[in-house]
Design an enzyme around this catalytic site. Structure first.
Site, PDB file in Angstrom:
ATOM      1  N   THR A  11      19.082 -14.500  19.461  1.00  9.16           N
ATOM      2  CA  THR A  11      18.085 -15.478  18.992  1.00  9.16           C
ATOM      3  C   THR A  11      18.565 -16.912  19.236  1.00  9.16           C
ATOM      4  O   THR A  11      17.868 -17.708  19.876  1.00  9.16           O
ATOM      5  CB  THR A  11      17.817 -15.262  17.485  1.00  9.16           C
ATOM      6  OG1 THR A  11      17.494 -13.891  17.301  1.00  9.16           O
ATOM      7  CG2 THR A  11      16.693 -16.121  16.985  1.00  9.16           C
ATOM      8  N   VAL A  12      19.759 -17.254  18.736  1.00 12.54           N
ATOM      9  CA  VAL A  12      20.207 -18.653  18.847  1.00 12.54           C
ATOM     10  C   VAL A  12      20.612 -18.974  20.290  1.00 12.54           C
ATOM     11  O   VAL A  12      20.258 -20.025  20.835  1.00 12.54           O
ATOM     12  CB  VAL A  12      21.361 -18.950  17.857  1.00 12.54           C
ATOM     13  CG1 VAL A  12      21.792 -20.410  17.966  1.00 12.54           C
ATOM     14  CG2 VAL A  12      20.940 -18.642  16.426  1.00 12.54           C
ATOM     15  N   LYS A 100      28.824 -19.540  11.187  1.00 10.83           N
ATOM     16  CA  LYS A 100      29.418 -20.014   9.903  1.00 10.83           C
ATOM     17  C   LYS A 100      30.563 -19.127   9.440  1.00 10.83           C
ATOM     18  O   LYS A 100      31.493 -19.586   8.781  1.00 10.83           O
ATOM     19  CB  LYS A 100      28.339 -20.077   8.817  1.00 10.83           C
ATOM     20  CG  LYS A 100      27.766 -18.720   8.475  1.00 10.83           C
ATOM     21  CD  LYS A 100      26.321 -18.753   8.156  1.00 10.83           C
ATOM     22  CE  LYS A 100      25.700 -17.420   8.488  1.00 10.83           C
ATOM     23  NZ  LYS A 100      24.281 -17.447   8.616  1.00 10.83           N
ATOM     24  N   GLU A 124      27.818 -28.121  13.916  1.00 14.18           N
ATOM     25  CA  GLU A 124      26.647 -28.638  13.182  1.00 14.18           C
ATOM     26  C   GLU A 124      25.681 -27.523  12.773  1.00 14.18           C
ATOM     27  O   GLU A 124      25.092 -27.558  11.687  1.00 14.18           O
ATOM     28  CB  GLU A 124      25.906 -29.672  14.061  1.00 14.18           C
ATOM     29  CG  GLU A 124      24.711 -30.316  13.425  1.00 14.18           C
ATOM     30  CD  GLU A 124      25.042 -31.084  12.147  1.00 14.18           C
ATOM     31  OE1 GLU A 124      25.645 -32.145  12.231  1.00 14.18           O
ATOM     32  OE2 GLU A 124      24.700 -30.595  11.042  1.00 14.18           O
ATOM     33  N   GLY A 129      21.130 -24.846   9.470  1.00 11.62           N
ATOM     34  CA  GLY A 129      20.386 -24.689  10.736  1.00 11.62           C
ATOM     35  C   GLY A 129      20.241 -26.010  11.466  1.00 11.62           C
ATOM     36  O   GLY A 129      21.219 -26.619  11.883  1.00 11.62           O
ATOM     37  N   ILE A 131      19.258 -28.909  10.308  1.00 14.44           N
ATOM     38  CA  ILE A 131      19.419 -30.136   9.509  1.00 14.44           C
ATOM     39  C   ILE A 131      20.757 -30.794   9.855  1.00 14.44           C
ATOM     40  O   ILE A 131      21.792 -30.141   9.793  1.00 14.44           O
ATOM     41  CB  ILE A 131      19.453 -29.824   7.992  1.00 14.44           C
ATOM     42  CG1 ILE A 131      18.262 -28.988   7.571  1.00 14.44           C
ATOM     43  CG2 ILE A 131      19.544 -31.101   7.173  1.00 14.44           C
ATOM     44  CD1 ILE A 131      18.351 -28.501   6.127  1.00 14.44           C
ATOM     45  N   ASP A 196      26.184 -15.623   2.154  1.00 12.47           N
ATOM     46  CA  ASP A 196      25.889 -16.569   3.237  1.00 12.47           C
ATOM     47  C   ASP A 196      25.981 -18.013   2.705  1.00 12.47           C
ATOM     48  O   ASP A 196      26.646 -18.867   3.304  1.00 12.47           O
ATOM     49  CB  ASP A 196      24.479 -16.262   3.776  1.00 12.47           C
ATOM     50  CG  ASP A 196      24.006 -17.255   4.805  1.00 12.47           C
ATOM     51  OD1 ASP A 196      24.377 -17.116   5.982  1.00 12.47           O
ATOM     52  OD2 ASP A 196      23.266 -18.191   4.441  1.00 12.47           O
ATOM     53  N   LYS A 200      28.663 -21.241   3.579  1.00 14.99           N
ATOM     54  CA  LYS A 200      28.169 -22.572   3.950  1.00 14.99           C
ATOM     55  C   LYS A 200      28.697 -23.652   3.000  1.00 14.99           C
ATOM     56  O   LYS A 200      29.098 -24.725   3.442  1.00 14.99           O
ATOM     57  CB  LYS A 200      26.638 -22.562   3.980  1.00 14.99           C
ATOM     58  CG  LYS A 200      26.084 -21.707   5.139  1.00 14.99           C
ATOM     59  CD  LYS A 200      24.604 -21.474   4.993  1.00 14.99           C
ATOM     60  CE  LYS A 200      24.017 -20.717   6.172  1.00 14.99           C
ATOM     61  NZ  LYS A 200      22.637 -20.259   5.921  1.00 14.99           N
TER      62      LYS A 200
END
Ligand code: HSE
Length: 401
Positions: A11-12, A100, A124, A129, A131, A196, A200
């Site tokens: 996906t990313v 992460k 980043e 995500g 932001i 998760d 973060k």
């Protein structure tokens, strides 16, 4: 021309290729040179994909190609991403990541290796995500002593809690629907148990104090015990329930936790709904500032990865300063943290609860089998003692001051 490789065409990773292609004119201008994706590493083949001829299966092709100077690591997980990243940095190739888990586990070591080899390890996309939050902490708020961060850092749980609030639905039903729509993983544990968000906030906390905050040291509670009844009471008090990840740098020590909190309508994080994330930062000169946006998803996350690629392109041969030393921070036990608590006990425990807690404020929404109330300000330790004296509870939720 700057040659880039992408590790992982999921996906990313596919988002990274799409962002570079879609915004190439602007990105090239900002990077100061043309960027080109030369390789995509994946175990799979992608017949019919416009980039199928860039797909390679052997990482050594990328590692041994001196033209490749920037690598986007969008594989996720610690293995083999850790080895690939280390090898790339040791070869002087900058790495930009959305991973992460890897950053939370090995951030300071990888940052140091990058420094030793005049390249960069940028992350980043690992928190919030799309932001921008790592860059503000690292480059923008450099005149500040940051003493508090409070974030809604997990889109899946924020979506579930928002639905429970708006529709009066129960956790299990909303989770099932979120899984059907692809907003929640088939195995939702990492999100709903708070793991998760914990990774973060460990990353943000480390940047906040310039040392290493181990995610294993952060007290973490998920949202699985939150019910539709909790939201009924919350609404009655003009509040909502949010999964908050927070850290505080105080005179009494460094403190961090992840847990569901009741927050009132006046708090800026109250209006952060659905899959959106927000990070509320307090600095000793600036006061409060908030960073808000899409905390997950293909293109927002990829956009953050590519912003790091642009930074690497602008700083070739130089390391951008990042203050995150390997020295571990002592995270204070949450037992002494003080706040009010919202509590639900069975109706027949009313007297015991009143005796144990003394002064309390009853909250009623017409559930005859229950007695619900808000406590005075208590430490976690004091609360645990009192609720034991009262015979336990149906649920308790901390109240954000
Ligand atoms: N599962 C994560 C979330 C994805 O829901 O926020 C982005 O890290």
């Amino acid at each position: 021309m700057i040659q880039v490789a992408v590790l992982g065409y999921g996906t990313v990773g596919s988002g990274v290729v799409e962002v570079i292609e879609t915004n190439k004119a602007d990105i090239n201008k900002k990077a100061g040179e043309e960027l080109n994706v030369k390789y995509i590493l994946d175990l799979r083949d992608f017949p019919g994909d416009p980039y199928e001829n860039k797909v390679v299966h052997d990482y050594n092709i990328i590692l041994n190609d001196p033209e490749v100077v920037i690598i986007c690591e969008t594989m996720g997980g610690v293995k083999p991403a850790y080895d690939f990243t280390k090898q790339a940095l040791m070869a002087g190739k900058s790495v930009c990541t959305s991973n992460k888990e890897l950053v939370a586990n090995h951030g300071p070591e990888l940052i140091q290796i990058a420094k030793d080899h005049q390249c960069n390890y940028l992350f980043e996309a690992s928190v919030g995500g799309g932001i921008p939050i790592i860059r503000p902490l690292n480059y923008s708020l450099t005149a500040e002593k940051i003493d508090g961060i409070t974030g809604i850092l997990n889109g899946t749980t924020n979506y579930i809690l928002t639905k429970m609030d708006k529709e009066g639905a129960d956790f299990e039903d909303v989770l099932k629907e979120a899984q059907e729509k692809g907003y929640a993983e088939r195995n939702p544990e990492a999100d709903v148990e708070g793991y998760d968000a914990c990774r973060k906030i460990a990353i943000l906390s480390s940047l906040m104090c310039g040392k290493n905050v181990k995610y294993e040291d952060i007290y973490t509670e998920g949202i699985t015990k939150i019910s539709s009844a909790d939201f009924k009471y919350a609404r009655q008090m003009n509040k909502s329930v949010k999964l908050l990840a927070m850290s505080r740098d105080t005179e009494d020590g460094f403190f961090a936790m992840v847990a569901p909190f009741m927050i009132s309508k006046e708090h800026p994080l109250y209006s952060v709904s659905d899959v959106f994330n927000a990070v509320y930062v307090h600095g000793n000169m600036l006061g409060d500032s908030m960073y808000y946006g899409r905390g997950a998803g293909k293109l927002p996350t990829a956009s953050a990865v590519v912003s790091d690629v642009v930074d690497c392109a602008r700083h070739q041969g130089k390391t951008i300063m990042c203050f995150w030393d390997a020295e571990n921070v002592k995270v204070t036990d949450i037992g002494d943290a003080k706040r009010k608590f919202f509590v639900r006990v069975k109706a027949d425990q009313k007297e015991a609860a009143m005796k144990a807690f003394g002064s309390l404020a009853e909250v009623s929404v017409g559930i005859a089998e229950e007695f619900a109330f808000m406590t005075q300000v208590l430490s976690e330790k004091e609360f645990n003692e009192k609720i034991e004296q009262a015979g336990g509870c149906i649920n308790r939720i901390r109240i954000m001051a």
